[in-house]
Design a protein around this motif. Structure first.
Motif, mmCIF file in Angstrom:
data_model
loop_
_atom_site.group_PDB
_atom_site.id
_atom_site.type_symbol
_atom_site.label_atom_id
_atom_site.label_comp_id
_atom_site.label_asym_id
_atom_site.label_seq_id
_atom_site.Cartn_x
_atom_site.Cartn_y
_atom_site.Cartn_z
ATOM 1 N N VAL A 66 23.197 16.151 37.482
ATOM 2 C CA VAL A 66 22.483 17.028 38.410
ATOM 3 C C VAL A 66 21.172 17.522 37.798
ATOM 4 C CG1 VAL A 66 22.575 19.205 39.687
ATOM 5 C CG2 VAL A 66 24.587 17.712 39.608
ATOM 6 N N LYS A 70 17.478 16.898 39.393
ATOM 7 C CA LYS A 70 16.593 18.027 39.724
ATOM 8 C C LYS A 70 15.151 17.780 39.286
ATOM 9 C CE LYS A 70 18.080 22.113 38.518
ATOM 10 N NZ LYS A 70 18.799 23.140 37.714
ATOM 11 N N ILE A 77 22.143 11.653 45.562
ATOM 12 C CA ILE A 77 23.286 11.180 44.793
ATOM 13 C C ILE A 77 24.272 10.502 45.731
ATOM 14 C CG2 ILE A 77 25.267 11.853 43.363
ATOM 15 C CD1 ILE A 77 23.626 14.268 42.420
ATOM 16 N N ALA A 94 25.403 19.720 43.435
ATOM 17 C CA ALA A 94 24.367 19.038 44.220
ATOM 18 C C ALA A 94 23.933 19.906 45.395
ATOM 19 C CB ALA A 94 24.882 17.687 44.708
ATOM 20 N N ILE A 99 20.319 18.989 46.616
ATOM 21 C CA ILE A 99 20.193 17.554 46.387
ATOM 22 C C ILE A 99 21.133 16.844 47.367
ATOM 23 C CG2 ILE A 99 20.516 15.681 44.721
ATOM 24 C CD1 ILE A 99 20.127 17.778 42.499
ATOM 25 N N ILE A 101 23.750 14.512 48.881
ATOM 26 C CA ILE A 101 24.817 13.780 48.201
ATOM 27 C C ILE A 101 25.753 13.139 49.209
ATOM 28 C CG2 ILE A 101 26.223 15.883 47.963
ATOM 29 C CD1 ILE A 101 27.279 14.627 45.283
#
Length: 286
Positions: A66, A70, A77, A94, A99, A101
């Motif tokens: 992670v 970043k 992901i 995440a 992020i 995922i």
């Protein structure tokens, strides 16, 4: 590479543009990477880098992934995590860091568990082990075909087990059956007029199995074989005199080698194969 800007005499690392997809798994990560590739080829919006992170089995591994993701402005992901606690940690981190995922394995295992009413094993790498078993089996089958009936004596030293015996003692069926158990088997017919290759006598006796049979039973088998081929039952091959001569010769060879012997008379291939496997296991345990 990250862009580095000068800021009041210091330096500040600015996020890389990307885009990057991190293929994360607690096994080798091949499935996650293939799914990512299959999706990205559908787009013409520029190059998408895919990075594989295999064997992510600890929480610190998750944090590392992670933290790396970043650094990129455009990252995502895709994961195939079997271990539930590690998968949960990855999903939480995440989402906490915005992020994107995609969890492939979790929902799929939930569905399979629901329709089978069976709990998953939760063991990373099982697919790879299944694939390895399959290819080992194919390799063993190809080996049995290549070194069947003494075609190439060089195969004797490469075999896990060597079967010897007179004609019609189930050497070939046993070789194929044991190949499906992932054993490399070579077999060699014993014929009085043909001396066995020297390679046979150089083998460890515990890796050689002699197949014997009662003369009367072999006589019947060979008579039936001649009928199936449309040949006369008077052929020397099926005469009792010839059979006794062959069996006596085979007995001498087996005694010389000092190998294990199994009487295959009236025994199914499965029964004899089980005995051979037992002999091999005993030899390995010594």
């Amino acid at each position: 590479m990250a862009k580095i800007n000068n800021l009041k005499g210091g330096f500040k690392i600015v996020k890389v543009e990307g885009p990057v997809i991190f293929a994360v798994s607690d096994s080798i990560g091949e499935t996650a990477e293939l799914v990512a590739k299959a999706a990205t080829v559908q787009f013409n919006s520029g190059h998408v880098e895919i990075r594989r992170y295999p064997y992510v089995t600890e929480e610190e591994d998750v944090v590392e992934v992670v933290e790396e993701a970043k650094k990129y402005k455009n990252s995502a992901i895709v994961c195939t995590m079997v271990l539930p606690e590690i998968r949960k940690k990855l999903l939480e981190l995440a989402e906490a860091n915005n992020i994107p995922i995609l969890d492939i394995m979790g929902p799929m295992m939930d569905i399979v568990s629901r329709i089978t009413n069976i709990k998953p094993k939760l063991e990373p790498g099982l697919v790879r082990r299944v694939d390895e078993d399959y290819f080992e089996k194919i390799e063993a089958i190809e080996f049995a075909v290549k070194y069947d009936d003494g075609k190439d004596p060089r195969g004797l030293a490469k075999a896990d087990v060597v079967l010897i015996g007179v004609s019609r003692t189930s050497k070939t069926p046993l070789s194929m059956y044991l190949a499906h158990k992932r054993l490399k088997v070579a077999n060699l017919p014993l014929v009085p007029e043909v001396s066995p290759p020297e390679e046979l006598f150089q083998l460890d006796p515990k890796n050689v199995v002699g197949l014997t049979i009662q003369p009367e039973i072999l006589y019947k088998i060979r008579q039936e074989r001649l009928k199936a081929l449309g040949l006369s039952s008077d052929a020397t091959y099926a005469s009792m005199e010839r059979i006794l001569k062959e069996l006596e010769y085979a007995d001498e060879i087996m005694k010389k080698i000092g190998c294990h012997r199994i009487d295959v008379s009236n025994k199914a291939v499965e029964e004899v194969a089980a005995r051979i496997l037992e002999i091999i296991r005993r030899g390995e345990d010594r």
